[in-house]
Design a protein around this motif. Structure first.
Motif, PDB file in Angstrom:
ATOM      1  N   THR A  43       0.837  -1.203   0.000  1.00 42.06           N
ATOM      2  CA  THR A  43       0.000   0.000   0.000  1.00 42.06           C
ATOM      3  C   THR A  43       0.868   1.248   0.000  1.00 42.06           C
ATOM      4  N   ARG A  44       1.895   1.240   0.814  1.00 48.65           N
ATOM      5  CA  ARG A  44       2.798   2.388   0.853  1.00 48.65           C
ATOM      6  C   ARG A  44       3.539   2.569  -0.478  1.00 48.65           C
ATOM      7  N   ARG A  45       3.792   1.459  -1.151  1.00 52.19           N
ATOM      8  CA  ARG A  45       4.537   1.536  -2.414  1.00 52.19           C
ATOM      9  C   ARG A  45       3.649   1.944  -3.579  1.00 52.19           C
ATOM     10  N   THR A  46       2.437   1.375  -3.644  1.00 51.43           N
ATOM     11  CA  THR A  46       1.578   1.595  -4.821  1.00 51.43           C
ATOM     12  C   THR A  46       0.559   2.707  -4.633  1.00 51.43           C
ATOM     13  N   ARG A  47       0.266   3.091  -3.382  1.00 53.18           N
ATOM     14  CA  ARG A  47      -0.678   4.162  -3.063  1.00 53.18           C
ATOM     15  C   ARG A  47      -2.027   3.982  -3.785  1.00 53.18           C
ATOM     16  N   PRO A  48      -2.725   2.897  -3.480  1.00 50.72           N
ATOM     17  CA  PRO A  48      -4.031   2.656  -4.101  1.00 50.72           C
ATOM     18  C   PRO A  48      -5.103   3.579  -3.544  1.00 50.72           C
ATOM     19  N   ASP A  49      -6.229   3.638  -4.246  1.00 55.18           N
ATOM     20  CA  ASP A  49      -7.371   4.402  -3.745  1.00 55.18           C
ATOM     21  C   ASP A  49      -8.148   3.586  -2.717  1.00 55.18           C
ATOM     22  N   VAL A  50      -8.211   2.262  -2.952  1.00 50.71           N
ATOM     23  CA  VAL A  50      -8.983   1.368  -2.083  1.00 50.71           C
ATOM     24  C   VAL A  50      -8.183   0.099  -1.818  1.00 50.71           C
ATOM     25  N   VAL A  51      -8.202  -0.354  -0.564  1.00 50.30           N
ATOM     26  CA  VAL A  51      -7.624  -1.649  -0.205  1.00 50.30           C
ATOM     27  C   VAL A  51      -8.756  -2.550   0.264  1.00 50.30           C
ATOM     28  N   LEU A  52      -8.920  -3.699  -0.370  1.00 46.07           N
ATOM     29  CA  LEU A  52      -9.873  -4.707   0.105  1.00 46.07           C
ATOM     30  C   LEU A  52      -9.092  -5.617   1.043  1.00 46.07           C
ATOM     31  N   MET A  53      -9.383  -5.531   2.328  1.00 45.80           N
ATOM     32  CA  MET A  53      -8.539  -6.113   3.372  1.00 45.80           C
ATOM     33  C   MET A  53      -9.223  -7.247   4.123  1.00 45.80           C
ATOM     34  N   ASP A  54      -8.630  -8.428   4.093  1.00 46.19           N
ATOM     35  CA  ASP A  54      -9.110  -9.538   4.910  1.00 46.19           C
ATOM     36  C   ASP A  54      -8.723  -9.270   6.359  1.00 46.19           C
ATOM     37  N   ILE A  55      -9.457  -9.837   7.304  1.00 43.64           N
ATOM     38  CA  ILE A  55      -9.117  -9.646   8.713  1.00 43.64           C
ATOM     39  C   ILE A  55      -8.091 -10.671   9.176  1.00 43.64           C
ATOM     40  N   ARG A  56      -8.380 -11.940   8.935  1.00 46.14           N
ATOM     41  CA  ARG A  56      -7.508 -12.987   9.453  1.00 46.14           C
ATOM     42  C   ARG A  56      -6.423 -13.331   8.432  1.00 46.14           C
TER      43      ARG A  56
END
Length: 221
Positions: A43-56
């Motif tokens: 995320t820090r490298r690509t700087r996306p607009d949205v991250v779809l993030m799993d919890i586990r």
């Protein structure tokens, strides 16, 4: 073009999400992560607009990764949507406290997931009115109570009214109807409130409304 990063420890899930996102003309996948730490690095490298993030996930779960992303300077426009198999209030509450812009379960219809990406990219919340109130009433005791009410001094009376309605989970259109405004004017008020309070999105506005004591569990908007 909405830039999306996928974070899930299951390669099959990532592949399915990637196929959905890349098939849309206004979206593109800029990275895939299998661990929480990898999600933060990408995320820090690509700087996306949205991250779809799993919890586990291993090596730092999705809630930890969300907190790391939210506190990273320069990623203010990156919105995290937590996607999990566990539709439990505890996870939703932790996701919101961690700075997530929304919460979805993995059996969500493809069209709804794509809508969620667009909504998050626009800075809107992915919590409908019912879950929003139930969630915040459930976790209100765990929020920082009465966080400097004077922080709201920068708001006009109208903007305070708007913040109360945002906290109730109302959309811009519903706020416009309640206050006899045009939808565009309501949207402008919400944007100004976010700017004045330094909120990333509407979810943070809801949390701030509780933390400053503007609204409390059991209130009726």
């Amino acid at each position: 073009m909405i830039r999306v990063l996928l974070a899930d420890d299951q390669s099959l899930i990532r592949a399915g999400f990637a196929a959905l996102v890349d098939a849309e003309p206004d979206m593109t996948v800029v990275g895939q992560a299998a661990t929480g730490r990898e999600a933060v690095v990408l995320t820090r490298r690509t700087r996306p607009d949205v991250v779809l993030m799993d919890i586990r996930m291993p090596d730092g779960d999705g809630l930890w990764a969300t907190r790391e992303i939210v506190r990273t300077p320069g990623l203010e426009q990156c919105h995290v949507v937590v996607v999990t198999t566990f539709e439990l209030d505890e996870y939703v509450a932790d996701a919101v406290r961690s700075g997530a812009s929304g919460f979805l379960v993995k059996d969500t219809e493809p069209a709804e997931l794509l809508r969620a990406v667009r909504v998050a990219a626009a800075g809107d919340a992915l919590l409908s009115p019912g879950p929003t109130r139930r969630l915040l009433e459930r976790v209100a005791g765990g929020l920082r109570r009465a966080e400097a009410p004077e922080r709201l001094a920068v708001l006009t009376d109208r903007e305070r009214e708007v913040l109360v309605l945002v906290a109730a989970g109302l959309t811009n259109e519903e706020i416009a109807g309640r206050l006899f405004l045009s939808p565009l004017t309501a949207k402008t008020h919400v944007s100004r409130v976010m700017g004045k309070l330094g909120a990333r999105d509407r979810v943070q506005l809801v949390v701030l409304a509780y933390e400053t004591g503007l609204v409390a569990p059991g209130w009726q908007a």
